[in-house]
Write a protein that holds these residues in place. Structure first.
Motif, PDB file in Angstrom:
ATOM      1  N   TYR A 134       0.842  -1.202   0.000  1.00  0.00           N
ATOM      2  CA  TYR A 134       0.000   0.000   0.000  1.00  0.00           C
ATOM      3  C   TYR A 134       0.871   1.243   0.000  1.00  0.00           C
ATOM      4  O   TYR A 134       1.821   1.363   0.771  1.00  0.00           O
ATOM      5  CB  TYR A 134      -0.918   0.021   1.219  1.00  0.00           C
ATOM      6  N   ARG A 135       0.564   2.190  -0.873  1.00  0.00           N
ATOM      7  CA  ARG A 135       1.276   3.462  -0.937  1.00  0.00           C
ATOM      8  C   ARG A 135       0.263   4.537  -1.295  1.00  0.00           C
ATOM      9  O   ARG A 135      -0.655   4.299  -2.071  1.00  0.00           O
ATOM     10  CB  ARG A 135       2.379   3.390  -1.994  1.00  0.00           C
ATOM     11  N   GLU A 136       0.434   5.702  -0.724  1.00  0.00           N
ATOM     12  CA  GLU A 136      -0.547   6.776  -0.900  1.00  0.00           C
ATOM     13  C   GLU A 136       0.193   8.089  -1.094  1.00  0.00           C
ATOM     14  O   GLU A 136       1.266   8.284  -0.508  1.00  0.00           O
ATOM     15  CB  GLU A 136      -1.413   6.837   0.366  1.00  0.00           C
ATOM     16  N   GLU A 137      -0.365   8.968  -1.888  1.00  0.00           N
ATOM     17  CA  GLU A 137       0.339  10.211  -2.203  1.00  0.00           C
ATOM     18  C   GLU A 137      -0.682  11.313  -2.467  1.00  0.00           C
ATOM     19  O   GLU A 137      -1.628  11.121  -3.235  1.00  0.00           O
ATOM     20  CB  GLU A 137       1.184   9.964  -3.459  1.00  0.00           C
ATOM     21  N   ALA A 138      -0.466  12.453  -1.853  1.00  0.00           N
ATOM     22  CA  ALA A 138      -1.311  13.611  -2.152  1.00  0.00           C
ATOM     23  C   ALA A 138      -0.947  14.150  -3.531  1.00  0.00           C
ATOM     24  O   ALA A 138       0.196  14.043  -3.977  1.00  0.00           O
ATOM     25  CB  ALA A 138      -1.101  14.683  -1.090  1.00  0.00           C
ATOM     26  N   TRP A 139      -1.932  14.702  -4.197  1.00  0.00           N
ATOM     27  CA  TRP A 139      -1.722  15.343  -5.499  1.00  0.00           C
ATOM     28  C   TRP A 139      -1.807  16.853  -5.247  1.00  0.00           C
ATOM     29  O   TRP A 139      -2.890  17.384  -5.012  1.00  0.00           O
ATOM     30  CB  TRP A 139      -2.811  14.887  -6.461  1.00  0.00           C
ATOM     31  N   ASP A 140      -0.640  17.500  -5.262  1.00  0.00           N
ATOM     32  CA  ASP A 140      -0.625  18.897  -4.825  1.00  0.00           C
ATOM     33  C   ASP A 140      -0.639  19.900  -5.963  1.00  0.00           C
ATOM     34  O   ASP A 140      -0.805  21.096  -5.732  1.00  0.00           O
ATOM     35  CB  ASP A 140       0.596  19.138  -3.922  1.00  0.00           C
ATOM     36  N   ASP A 141      -0.485  19.417  -7.190  1.00  0.00           N
ATOM     37  CA  ASP A 141      -0.496  20.341  -8.320  1.00  0.00           C
ATOM     38  C   ASP A 141      -1.831  21.080  -8.387  1.00  0.00           C
ATOM     39  O   ASP A 141      -2.856  20.555  -7.958  1.00  0.00           O
ATOM     40  CB  ASP A 141      -0.332  19.575  -9.648  1.00  0.00           C
ATOM     41  N   ASN A 142      -1.767  22.255  -8.954  1.00  0.00           N
ATOM     42  CA  ASN A 142      -3.004  22.956  -9.310  1.00  0.00           C
ATOM     43  C   ASN A 142      -3.957  23.065  -8.114  1.00  0.00           C
ATOM     44  O   ASN A 142      -5.166  22.870  -8.241  1.00  0.00           O
ATOM     45  CB  ASN A 142      -3.667  22.166 -10.470  1.00  0.00           C
ATOM     46  N   GLY A 143      -3.388  23.353  -6.955  1.00  0.00           N
ATOM     47  CA  GLY A 143      -4.221  23.519  -5.764  1.00  0.00           C
ATOM     48  C   GLY A 143      -4.872  22.233  -5.292  1.00  0.00           C
ATOM     49  O   GLY A 143      -5.882  22.262  -4.591  1.00  0.00           O
ATOM     50  N   GLY A 144      -4.303  21.109  -5.711  1.00  0.00           N
ATOM     51  CA  GLY A 144      -4.851  19.835  -5.239  1.00  0.00           C
ATOM     52  C   GLY A 144      -6.018  19.343  -6.082  1.00  0.00           C
ATOM     53  O   GLY A 144      -6.694  18.397  -5.691  1.00  0.00           O
ATOM     54  N   HIS A 145      -6.230  19.958  -7.220  1.00  0.00           N
ATOM     55  CA  HIS A 145      -7.328  19.523  -8.092  1.00  0.00           C
ATOM     56  C   HIS A 145      -6.820  19.281  -9.505  1.00  0.00           C
ATOM     57  O   HIS A 145      -6.009  20.044 -10.023  1.00  0.00           O
ATOM     58  CB  HIS A 145      -8.443  20.576  -8.104  1.00  0.00           C
ATOM     59  N   GLN A 146      -7.303  18.220 -10.133  1.00  0.00           N
ATOM     60  CA  GLN A 146      -6.885  17.894 -11.489  1.00  0.00           C
ATOM     61  C   GLN A 146      -7.594  18.790 -12.518  1.00  0.00           C
ATOM     62  O   GLN A 146      -8.674  19.296 -12.262  1.00  0.00           O
ATOM     63  CB  GLN A 146      -7.259  16.443 -11.833  1.00  0.00           C
ATOM     64  N   ARG A 147      -6.962  18.891 -13.673  1.00  0.00           N
ATOM     65  CA  ARG A 147      -7.653  19.478 -14.823  1.00  0.00           C
ATOM     66  C   ARG A 147      -8.432  18.354 -15.507  1.00  0.00           C
ATOM     67  O   ARG A 147      -7.909  17.265 -15.702  1.00  0.00           O
ATOM     68  CB  ARG A 147      -6.628  20.054 -15.805  1.00  0.00           C
ATOM     69  N   VAL A 148      -9.645  18.643 -15.861  1.00  0.00           N
ATOM     70  CA  VAL A 148     -10.479  17.623 -16.526  1.00  0.00           C
ATOM     71  C   VAL A 148     -10.091  17.538 -17.997  1.00  0.00           C
ATOM     72  O   VAL A 148     -10.056  18.551 -18.702  1.00  0.00           O
ATOM     73  CB  VAL A 148     -11.976  17.978 -16.389  1.00  0.00           C
ATOM     74  N   THR A 149      -9.771  16.308 -18.429  1.00  0.00           N
ATOM     75  CA  THR A 149      -9.345  16.116 -19.819  1.00  0.00           C
ATOM     76  C   THR A 149     -10.295  15.195 -20.572  1.00  0.00           C
ATOM     77  O   THR A 149     -10.157  15.004 -21.772  1.00  0.00           O
ATOM     78  CB  THR A 149      -7.931  15.493 -19.851  1.00  0.00           C
ATOM     79  N   ALA A 150     -11.219  14.571 -19.860  1.00  0.00           N
ATOM     80  CA  ALA A 150     -12.186  13.700 -20.526  1.00  0.00           C
ATOM     81  C   ALA A 150     -13.422  13.642 -19.644  1.00  0.00           C
ATOM     82  O   ALA A 150     -13.420  14.121 -18.506  1.00  0.00           O
ATOM     83  CB  ALA A 150     -11.617  12.293 -20.718  1.00  0.00           C
ATOM     84  N   GLN A 151     -14.464  13.062 -20.167  1.00  0.00           N
ATOM     85  CA  GLN A 151     -15.724  13.046 -19.439  1.00  0.00           C
ATOM     86  C   GLN A 151     -16.511  11.802 -19.815  1.00  0.00           C
ATOM     87  O   GLN A 151     -16.414  11.317 -20.935  1.00  0.00           O
ATOM     88  CB  GLN A 151     -16.531  14.304 -19.831  1.00  0.00           C
ATOM     89  N   GLN A 152     -17.251  11.250 -18.829  1.00  0.00           N
ATOM     90  CA  GLN A 152     -18.152  10.150 -19.200  1.00  0.00           C
ATOM     91  C   GLN A 152     -19.491  10.399 -18.546  1.00  0.00           C
ATOM     92  O   GLN A 152     -19.571  10.688 -17.368  1.00  0.00           O
ATOM     93  CB  GLN A 152     -17.603   8.788 -18.733  1.00  0.00           C
TER      94      GLN A 152
END
Lengths: 369, 369, 369, 369
Positions: free
Chosen positions: C351-369
């Motif tokens: 088990y390994r876990e990591e915060a995503w800190d880029d862009n204020g902690g939020h991803q850019r949306v590149t696709a949608q379903q």
């Protein structure tokens, strides 16, 4: 026991209060504040005293018991070591009992079992053996053997052997205090070995090895005997790659190979080596320890009291007493076998340890034995 | 995959159903009953095949890699053993990978770490060593060494040594399948030993001994090297007091001395000795095993296929395949080193074992390699 | 797969090498350096795709199965959710399977047991029940029930009930991949309840309470059913005193009350509440997760792909994919039920876990379903 | 203490032996056989006496302490319950201490911490609270709250509350006997709550639920308060599906939700319900128990002594004393809160339990209190 400090009891005796206490006593009650400061001390003050038992004093007395009592009369011919502060509970230090037992060639005690756990450390002689739940173990000087809580066990010396003396260590005082001691005599009086002799060490003697699919649900080690030769070699090996502990030198604990933990739930044991000229730093911890000098000579300072020891001498360190050890030789190493009640302290969340940093980590000697 | 039995899927294909399946597929869905009998088999049927890798076939090929690629180009010069049924995941059996690596005196690979766990079993040469998180271990033939998940490690051969060959064992296929493999190159490319050489065996090499106050919170053994001499002696000792296992002879598992459990969370390892003339009874179990012949010669029957092996040969037993081992010599013992994924099976509640009692506990041979 | 970097394989194909590879293949061997960079990736890249299954798409298809197949033919009427990247192993994400099952009043499936572990989350209907090793559990919408590895279990709907739909979750793909799946049909086809109905929740339903002297040696929870009402109330209580997790909001794990650990050795499950307007920060971890929307609506962003969900929709997060969740309502809370294979990751040290800190902690949306 | 039986000491005093004993005493030694039969009893005989403390006797005395001493003088206004056989160690039974404490609205004791573990059971009043390591807990009648070893804790009653009385339970005698008791006064005298009020029950109050990623390395429960309402409901639920224990009726243990084990390493606690007219069978076990009647009336027979109890009465069962309980009402249930030292017995391998089958499982009454 009054203390003038917030959070501590500081109540003056008055006639009114004494009448109140009298009424409480009629109902099997009392006022906490009359004992609070006593039963909630700032830190532990052991009722045991740092004590040294010299083998040169005791040996002749131990051997004389052979003439005085038979094994049948005495159960076991044991000279017990009673701490001056713990005579009421027959303890050598804290809740640990220890004694010196002697047996002649051809003698074998009857088998029994009890809730108290026991261990033996062989001091002299040849041909001693112990049988634990059908496992017979041959014993040489400085071997260490277990007879855990609930196991059928008996001791003896082969016809071809010599007079043997060993140190017994038991948690009898603790188990009695906890009101949990049961005792039984083996239905056949003597149990027959049902496993090959020394199967325990031959089965579990490989470093980092264990029989595949070995099942064990007992709370103690299935390895019952720890041999001096292998132990001493392990200490020497360890000394080549480690400085060990500042308080204990090169020290290894005897462990249950199935868990890596102490050999029994109530008692642990260790062997430590003080290198030539080594004088450890002082520290203190909760839990009581009984030491036997397995090799060499030197001294320990326990609570300011200097205890000068030689091979086969026995001494104790009471709970929370500051202590340090010194090898008296500049050329030979010295080894101390010890057993303790640390497993009790740890299981109950009561183990605490503290370095003693005053005076360069060494106590001033204020008494001597 | 239809089965005519209550509790199993038995649905006939119809045009209506095929239209239904087409509609389901449009929504990333399907009908369970079309695959149910396949994905809920009555018992496991491994996709791996019982396979023998003969060292006399492979040795020359392994050594030739020295001329073909440099360590710099190849990362490591390794001939991997690929099971015919598991080429897609580069596995030797089940989810276990194995390969033969060669190094010349003076070579040292760069240090790296990965989530996969690794082990090595030394086959030939002199002067090999491995460094794990600053602990340098010297390695002789038949020594067994760990490089657990997340440790920085590197391998080398001393300038004064000889060409060395060893078997690598890794859980790379498993960790990849679980989508949890990370890889990193050491920032200094090569790590310097920071502990005394061989401190691991010198610290943990005493049977039933452990340094006092040793703290360890890793899920793998702090003892990284298990030496052949001590292991072989332990097997011989064990044989004096035990008949061992009916399926494996005199077998001991390499264990983590801190827990008594397997050396790593994903892979266990054992050494077993087949006494002269011994032919074990057959059994089967979940979990995959890779064997290397550490000593002697003989054969194993795996799923009815007879594999005749000599020293340094390697073979595998797939999950739930019936297997038995035979020492081919009436006078010499034979030893098998093996590693397995039993810790995975046990941690997940999936280990199962069964004696094979047909035909007096021995399979009929239906194939040979 | 060549990489021009120290510690990575970078070998050019030559005729000589190709001849060498051909020879290796003859002996079931290969050169590690031809696959090394592929099987030792820098970090995991899941073969599963972030996927959303909308209940409004699937509901009619699930119900239609009632007309298409009988329980006797199909075993179970289940529409399985197949991840586009995992159709070969019938998995919904990673090694987890999920499907939607429908049953009509009066139907009861035959009892069976298997090495795969299973769980159900009730979506609609009334009168559903499950029997696990003689314990019958009545089930309401959003209740969560276990049928662990090795237990006899069967599902049914009372005559007086309504059409029921639930989500099944199983580790079938994992257990098959590990070649450890066994299956058996109950000798009586249907087991009779042997304990009082709902005895599991009535026995273990008190917070911080457990029957005295309760013995349990199974590796899974003896509490088989977790009721929605108590779970939702617990989340609301928790929200009054905690901010919860930055990545998951107010989240509690379903646990085995005997160990405080996951409900089964291979699968864990949780319920989380996103407060009105809450949008969690992004993170990633090893291990795969299947979500079902228990309440409310909103969206998740998984690996840059936005999945807009409503109540009863199902979606997945593949291993090591960055993900974040958003409640679409400013006034109502939203709840997500989920199950995962974290217990596998943790047991194996993966088990390994990591915060995503880029862009204020939020991803850019590149696709949608 | 002589016993004429093989395996027991049976040595007659002679002048020669008396001289021998005198010499041994000079070296802090003694002969084991003079005490062996005493310190190795056949079974435990507790030094504590079965004792009943009636609240109607004590209540007025407890309340009177408010006029007699201030909290500042007394530390705490506590009437302690002293077992006739254990006055020397201020114990209520075995090594357990108990007392009744009273506080007025607006009073708050200073904060302290000690190695002894403590618990409270609220008897009457309103507005009581306890703060443990920054967690403030509001307390109602029959709530049960922990203040474990090493935690900063303080008690108080809100200004808006009423006079409050509660029962304290501590392992002070045990921790003193083990010479491991440390005491400290909080540097600020009173600690401020640093968490939301009642966060402990609001965080861990869901059955089978636990916050995701909750880390806890303390040896005691993070749930500090167990509320009467939920506990009583749990007993009633349990009674619907179980006959409970033949010796204790419907009984549940308060547990640490992180481990499923006892709330603290040295003390456990339970609540049991005797159904209308229920009279349990007799049994005995090692370990000491203090009971408080939480609801109803009835009697217990302890070592042949009948103790008639009403709500808020307190009584004890010494180690290895046979005991049974009877609800005196044919229409109302009766509930007993109890705390014990079973965790000590179990951790040390000393717990033993035995049914009492004589006389149909019921003792003959030989005394009454």
């Amino acid at each position: 026991m009054r203390e003038n400090m917030i959070g501590r009891a500081n109540v003056e005796d008055t006639p009114e209060l004494q009448e109140y206490y009298r009424q409480l006593a009629q109902h099997e009650a009392g006022a906490l504040w009359t004992v609070a400061n006593k039963i909630e001390p700032w830190f532990p003050k052991s009722s045991s005293q740092a004590t040294l038992w010299r083998y040169r004093d005791l040996r002749e007395l131990v051997l004389r018991s052979v003439d005085l009592v038979t094994p049948e009369q005495a159960g076991r011919r044991v000279v017990m070591l009673t701490n001056p502060g713990r005579r009421d509970v027959s303890a050598s230090v804290g809740w640990l009992y220890s004694g010196l037992q002697v047996m002649r060639p051809g003698e074998e005690a009857s088998a029994h079992c009890h809730s108290a756990s026991a261990l033996r450390f062989i001091m002299e002689g040849a041909g001693a053996y112990t049988v634990v739940d059908g496992h017979k173990m041959t014993l040489n000087a400085r071997d260490f053997v277990l007879t855990p809580n609930g196991t059928w066990h008996q001791h003896g010396v082969e016809e071809s052997g010599e007079w043997c003396v060993w140190q017994d260590g038991l948690d009898i005082p603790l188990v009695n205090a906890l009101e949990a001691n049961f005792y039984a005599v083996h239905p056949d009086l003597v149990q027959k070995p049902t496993f090959p002799v020394d199967d325990s060490t031959l089965t579990f003697g490989g470093p980092g090895l264990m029989p595949v699919n070995f099942k064990w649900d007992k709370p103690y080690s299935p390895l019952f005997k720890y041999q001096w030769d292998a132990t001493y070699e392990a200490l020497q090996n360890y000394a080549r790659v480690s400085d060990g502990s500042p308080y204990d030198g090169i020290i290894q604990q005897f462990v249950n190979p199935v868990t890596g933990g102490p050999v029994m739930p109530t008692m642990g044991a260790s062997m430590q080596m003080l290198r030539p000229g080594e004088h450890t730093r002082a520290h203190r911890h909760t839990g009581s320890v009984m030491y036997q000098v397995a090799k060499g000579s030197g001294y320990s300072i326990v609570g300011g009291k200097r205890l000068d020891w030689q091979e086969k001498d026995i001494f104790c360190v009471p709970s929370w007493e500051v202590h340090e050890h010194a090898n008296g030789s500049a050329s030979e190493d010295a080894c101390l076998f010890s057993f303790n009640d640390f497993p009790v302290m740890r299981a109950l969340g009561l183990y605490r340890e503290e370095a003693w940093d005053d005076n360069g980590g060494h106590q001033r000697v204020t008494a001597q034995q």
